[in-house]
Enzyme design. Structure first.
Site, PDB file in Angstrom:
ATOM      1  CG  LEU A 207      -1.827  -1.194   1.418  1.00 39.97           C
ATOM      2  CD1 LEU A 207      -2.659  -1.029   2.673  1.00 39.97           C
ATOM      3  CD2 LEU A 207      -2.693  -1.442   0.202  1.00 39.97           C
ATOM      4  CG  ASP A 208      -0.565   4.540  -2.375  1.00 41.17           C
ATOM      5  OD1 ASP A 208      -1.544   4.491  -1.597  1.00 41.17           O
ATOM      6  OD2 ASP A 208      -0.701   4.768  -3.588  1.00 41.17           O
ATOM      7  N   GLY A 209       0.462   5.759   0.642  1.00 41.67           N
ATOM      8  CA  GLY A 209      -0.092   6.657   1.644  1.00 41.67           C
ATOM      9  C   GLY A 209      -1.599   6.829   1.554  1.00 41.67           C
ATOM     10  CE1 TYR A 210      -3.402  10.688  -1.446  1.00 38.24           C
ATOM     11  CE2 TYR A 210      -1.738   9.573  -2.761  1.00 38.24           C
ATOM     12  CZ  TYR A 210      -2.294  10.736  -2.275  1.00 38.24           C
ATOM     13  OH  TYR A 210      -1.754  11.948  -2.615  1.00 38.24           O
TER      14      TYR A 210
END
Length: 137
Positions: free
Chosen positions: A11-14
């Site tokens: 996952l990324d920051g979103y």
């Protein structure tokens, strides 16, 4: 067909899968598709080299979801071929990513792309047929 379970490190920051991770997912399935032929290519000193990738991101994938990657060889040309790949969410059956991957068969001894004829053509045709017979979700 490869199944991937989405983990936190994907996952990324979103809080959805980072776009770069999809390249890894697609590559994982391409390797799985070639597992029956990998020894042949290694013995012949032939590498699969990616020349171009076009990706369409359709929907986000989220933590805990399961993704299926489907690969077909949609075109076999004289020196390059195209693998079409689709990533679907197992829970919804929705398409998450669609990709077209152009590749060449590369002679690691001469550092040149090889024409896709004779044994190489037969290997790709066999792979194409095997992939076409696979059942997805």
């Amino acid at each position: 067909m490869t199944e991937i379970t989405i983990r936190g490190y994907h996952l990324d920051g979103y809080q959805h899968v980072n776009n770069a991770r999809y390249l890894e997912f697609l590559e994982e399935d391409r390797w799985a598709c070639m597992s029956d032929e990998i020894d042949y290519f290694a013995e012949q000193k032939i590498a699969w080299v990616i020349a171009n990738i076009n990706i369409n991101y359709r929907l986000p994938a989220l933590l805990g979801q399961h993704l299926f990657i489907e690969t077909t060889i949609s075109r076999i040309g004289n020196k390059s071929s195209i693998a079409t790949q689709i990533i679907r969410c197992k829970e919804t059956n929705n398409v998450v990513v669609e990709a077209e991957v152009t590749f060449v068969l590369f002679d690691t001894k001469s550092n040149k792309a090889l024409p896709i004829v004779d044994d190489l053509l037969n290997k790709l045709l066999t792979c194409q047929k095997k992939l076409a017979q696979m059942k997805y979700i």
